[in-house]
Scaffold this motif. Structure first.
Motif, PDB file in Angstrom:
ATOM      1  N   THR A  10     -31.583  19.412   3.531  1.00  0.00           N
ATOM      2  CA  THR A  10     -31.739  19.747   2.119  1.00  0.00           C
ATOM      3  C   THR A  10     -32.238  18.528   1.362  1.00  0.00           C
ATOM      4  N   LEU A  11     -33.328  18.758   0.622  1.00  0.00           N
ATOM      5  CA  LEU A  11     -33.896  17.713  -0.225  1.00  0.00           C
ATOM      6  C   LEU A  11     -33.666  18.098  -1.682  1.00  0.00           C
ATOM      7  N   THR A  12     -33.150  17.177  -2.473  1.00  0.00           N
ATOM      8  CA  THR A  12     -32.902  17.457  -3.893  1.00  0.00           C
ATOM      9  C   THR A  12     -33.505  16.364  -4.763  1.00  0.00           C
ATOM     10  N   GLY A  13     -34.055  16.787  -5.913  1.00  0.00           N
ATOM     11  CA  GLY A  13     -34.523  15.864  -6.927  1.00  0.00           C
ATOM     12  C   GLY A  13     -35.689  14.990  -6.542  1.00  0.00           C
ATOM     13  N   ALA A  14     -36.578  15.483  -5.682  1.00  0.00           N
ATOM     14  CA  ALA A  14     -37.718  14.679  -5.232  1.00  0.00           C
ATOM     15  C   ALA A  14     -38.942  14.936  -6.100  1.00  0.00           C
ATOM     16  N   ASN A  15     -39.904  14.038  -5.994  1.00  0.00           N
ATOM     17  CA  ASN A  15     -41.207  14.250  -6.636  1.00  0.00           C
ATOM     18  C   ASN A  15     -42.139  15.041  -5.717  1.00  0.00           C
ATOM     19  N   ALA A  16     -42.043  14.751  -4.438  1.00  0.00           N
ATOM     20  CA  ALA A  16     -42.881  15.397  -3.423  1.00  0.00           C
ATOM     21  C   ALA A  16     -42.244  15.154  -2.065  1.00  0.00           C
ATOM     22  N   ALA A  17     -42.754  15.809  -1.042  1.00  0.00           N
ATOM     23  CA  ALA A  17     -42.258  15.604   0.321  1.00  0.00           C
ATOM     24  C   ALA A  17     -43.335  16.018   1.311  1.00  0.00           C
ATOM     25  N   VAL A  18     -43.378  15.318   2.430  1.00  0.00           N
ATOM     26  CA  VAL A  18     -44.261  15.689   3.529  1.00  0.00           C
ATOM     27  C   VAL A  18     -43.391  16.162   4.685  1.00  0.00           C
ATOM     28  N   ILE A  19     -43.705  17.346   5.198  1.00  0.00           N
ATOM     29  CA  ILE A  19     -42.969  17.925   6.321  1.00  0.00           C
ATOM     30  C   ILE A  19     -43.850  17.843   7.562  1.00  0.00           C
ATOM     31  N   PHE A  20     -43.301  17.315   8.653  1.00  0.00           N
ATOM     32  CA  PHE A  20     -43.996  17.245   9.937  1.00  0.00           C
ATOM     33  C   PHE A  20     -43.311  18.201  10.904  1.00  0.00           C
TER      34      PHE A  20
END
Length: 818
Positions: A244-254
């Motif tokens: 779970t990712l919270t409060g991010a600006n962006a994320a890269v999923i591999f």
């Protein structure tokens, strides 16, 4: 409002005039739970379907070697001892009795082929995204990138996904237009029974499992999937099965997936180290670097061919609406999009060193897919690769050519143990384990020409590339395909011709045979044997090998059954004149001689050419998806562009529009139904054949141009003999500019709809006699026998001009219309 509309039309009109309408599939709605709405990405090893859903995004995953079972054989040891009796029953007219015996003695008692299986899905949950606006999803086939964007409140969310051709992982970047607004939970789901889903101490999400046992064969393919999230800001937490990712600006999923599969005989690889290796290599790079490398690797193939058939305002609509309206609206750009989509799918599902594109390419979400998503080699697998050479994707032919070479190994034991023959053979179906036994039932599976047909692709690759080293490497395969038939052919007691017995005309049966498909000397069998012998003869001559064998092949060829025109002015499907003009079966296999073979010619065999047209008319246009794709090629070969275009219209209609026939799903996948990718590839091939053919002694330009494409251009097509159409433009159905590059040198014979001259104004030499270029040598074809009840008349074709141009290796020739 009216002024705004005029401005939009003006801007769009500029796009039309400048040919800048993007090659994108796009939609205003998510896929929901419908797999056939999702958008495919792939790198030849990994495939994914991107659903574009808002609250629950689904990334459905495949890997090219995730198949049920393990190394196995499926020959039937009873075949040889019953072969003589089966042959006698067929010769005696007892076809059904022969089929019943073949079901016991020839059809396998073991595996009927293994299944291409899914890994599972990565699911992304976005809480609070139930209400959204400004939704768009698209697949940009110029860059091989899928994109979804929408707005929640004042925040715009964007997702970009691609299956990296450079780095063998799937990558998705998710961003929010405002800082700290990106939150989601990632978790795996899978229909696999033997799987484990977990998180690791280094905050990765994994899925590991073993594929299924199937039909007496133990499943031993181990797979490993790893998901890693690289956040830009925010906090990443985990449970035992989710990230779970919270409060991010962006994320890269591999996403990395690998198996223990090394080859069809060896599954001793380490799926864990492989998956980790791909992940670590990709994970060390920036998103921008990954994206740029992927686009460059993809466009190396895709950008070779550009097609412009014109654009109308219909092109501004979403893809599903364009599909729905195509039959009633002039939308030539949709044909361009569909054509290039076929090339996109081949690039995405077939890469050197990987497995060939199967019945669904590399995309499948079912543990029990239709027909196991195998390789059906009585048409479907071959059709997948019809566009490869001619649309300048020759390297992507390699996985299929490698499979043929592997089948030549496994098929040697099948030829020996089941039929007492030398050489090699395969029946109508195979899988990743390269099984060559007869499967399903004698009605479908008692067909010995699968190996003979797939071997044609080796010869075709040589004709396009002129690679003599390659030809020498595959000569044993071509030779052994011919040796099988030398031993397997038998003399027909009535006609005294050498015939295949038992054989069939795939998946069809005449009423005169009591509903059995089995017969001796069917037309398609005869045609395939002819090609196999011709290829071995020509290859041996080029390589200066096996002169005594060539003498034998020439003798056998002289005794083959000829093609025949029957009492209904049709090309006979069977040796006896038992065709029913009201038979509308989807397989029209005896037209193999028209396409993809070159035994039936407008100029060399005019009666057979006319009979082929009558056969197609009698069969009708309505058919399943792949069959419509084949019919586009046939009508192109018959030089009837308007009829070919009507088949494209049938193909490009939503499933259910054509009563009792196929069509196309919203994501432009071919609907057999269900989904089979061969229809996509077949139609791309057919459109190419409408614009350019090189199979009948010349490069025939615009042989089947429909009225709706009177102006256009194309560049990058390849022909036999190593010629490339660098650029071709036409107006009002006439060539205005033609630039051809010769990669091998030699005589370029052009068949054109109008006179042309060299760019400097010099006139061309009219062609006379046979084309001296050996790549355009026309193989011998037995003369046709015309029924005494037939009134066949050769067709009247449009007048063409033939020119010969002597070229040097690397030379470019520029021509202009007069």
């Amino acid at each position: 409002m009216k002024i705004k509309l005029l401005i939009i039309l003006f801007i769009f009109g500029k796009g039309i005039a400048s040919g800048q309408v993007p090659l994108k599939l796009w939609y205003k709605q998510p896929s929901g739970n419908t797999w056939e709405n999702a958008l495919p990405i792939g790198n030849g090893r990994q495939g994914a379907m991107i659903y574009g859903n808002v609250e629950k995004e689904i990334i459905q995953l495949n890997e090219h070697t995730v198949w049920s079972g393990s190394p196995n054989r499926n020959d039937n040891p009873l075949a040889l001892e019953n072969l003589a009796e089966i042959r006698k029953l067929i010769f005696d007219g007892k076809h059904k009795e022969a089929e019943n015996l073949a079901n016991k003695a020839i059809i396998t008692r073991k595996s009927h082929g293994q299944k291409f299986e899914p890994v599972g899905s990565l699911n992304l949950l976005f809480e609070g995204h139930e209400k959204y606006t400004d939704y768009i999803r698209e697949l940009d086939i110029q860059k091989a990138i899928a994109k979804t964007s929408y707005k929640v409140g004042e925040v715009v969310y964007t997702r970009e996904a691609f299956a990296s051709l450079a780095d063998r992982v799937i990558v998705m970047r998710i961003s929010a237009s405002k800082a700290g607004q990106l939150s989601f939970t990632a978790g795996y789901s899978s229909p696999q029974k033997r799987k484990t889903i977990a998180t690791t101490t280094n905050r990765e999400l994994t899925i590991a499992g073993t594929t299924n046992d199937h039909e007496t064969v133990k499943g031993l393919v181990n797979f490993k999937g790893i998901t890693r999230i690289q956040p830009e800001g925010g906090h990443l937490t985990l449970t035992d099965s989710t990230l779970t990712l919270t409060g991010a600006n962006a994320a890269v999923i591999f996403i990395s997936v690998a198996t223990n599969f090394n080859n069809y005989q060896d599954i001793s690889g380490d799926q864990n180290s492989r998956a980790a290796g791909y992940m670590n290599k990709a994970g060390s790079k920036t998103y921008t670097a990954l994206l740029n490398a992927h686009v460059a690797a993809y466009q190396k193939f895709f950008n070779r061919v550009k097609l412009d058939l014109g654009t109308t305002p219909a092109a501004q609509a979403p893809t599903n609406e364009r599909l729905r309206n195509f039959r009633n609206v002039n939308d030539p750009h949709l044909v361009t999009l569909y054509y290039q989509y076929g090339r996109y799918l081949l690039i995405s599902s077939s890469q050197p060193g990987g497995q060939p594109a199967n019945l669904q390419g590399i995309w499948n979400h079912r543990v029990n897919p239709p027909w196991d998503s195998k390789y059906t080699i009585n048409i479907n697998a071959e059709m997948n690769y019809w566009p490869a050479e001619k649309t300048n994707l020759s390297e992507l032919h390699e996985p299929f050519l490698t499979m043929v070479k592997e089948l030549a190994v496994t098929g040697r034991e099948t030829a020996r143990s089941m039929y007492g023959a030398r050489g090699w053979m395969a029946h109508h179906n195979t899988d990743i384990w390269r099984a060559t036994g007869a499967i399903d039932g004698a009605f479908w599976g008692m067909w010995t020409a699968g190996g003979g047909w797939v071997s044609q692709h080796l010869w075709e690759h040589y004709l396009y590339t002129g690679d003599k080293t390659f030809l020498a490497s595959v000569y044993p395969v071509l030779k052994d395909a011919a040796l099988f038939y030398i031993d397997f052919l038998v003399e027909h007691p009535k006609y005294k011709w050498l015939v295949v017995n038992p054989g069939n005309s795939p998946e069809n049966a005449p009423a005169a045979h009591g509903g059995s498909s089995l017969d001796a000397g069917t037309t398609m069998d005869n045609q395939i044997v002819m090609d196999v012998l011709n290829n071995a003869i020509r290859a041996a001559g080029l390589l200066n090998k096996d002169k005594s064998l060539v003498d034998t092949l020439l003798h056998v060829r002289s005794r083959l059954a000829p093609m025949q025109v029957g009492r209904h002015n049709q090309l006979q499907e069977w040796l006896d004149d038992v065709d029913d003009p009201n038979d509308h079966h989807r397989h029209v296999s005896h037209l193999y001689g028209l396409y993809p073979s070159n035994q039936i010619s407008a100029y060399r065999t005019p009666e057979l050419f006319a009979a082929s047209k009558n056969t197609l008319i009698q069969r009708g246009d309505v058919s399943t998806g792949w069959s419509m794709g084949w019919k586009v090629n046939w009508w192109a070969k018959l030089q009837d562009g308007n009829h070919a275009y009507s088949l494209i219209q049938n193909q490009l209609t939503p499933l259910g529009t054509n009563k009792d026939g196929g069509g196309t799903y919203n994501n432009l996948f071919d609907a057999h139904p269900p989904f089979q990718i061969d229809g996509n590839f077949g139609c791309t091939s057919g459109i190419t054949e409408m614009l350019m053919q090189s199979s009948d002694g010349a490069v025939h330009v615009l042989p089947a141009l429909p009225d709706v494409w009177q102006t256009g251009s194309i560049r990058g097509l390849r022909t036999r003999g190593g010629f490339e159409l660098v650029e071709m433009k036409w107006e009002k159905g006439k060539i205005t500019r033609l630039t051809v590059k010769s990669t091998l040198g030699g005589n370029l014979r052009l068949r054109l709809p109008n006179d042309v001259q060299l760019a400097g104004g010099k006139k061309l030499k009219p062609a006379v006699g046979e084309n001296p270029n050996p790549f355009f040598e026309v193989d011998d074809t037995p003369k046709a026998i015309i029924s005494g009840q037939s009134t066949i008349q050769p067709l009247i074709l449009k007048e063409t001009r033939l020119f010969d141009i002597s070229t040097r290796k690397g030379q470019t020739i520029e021509l202009t219309g007069l």
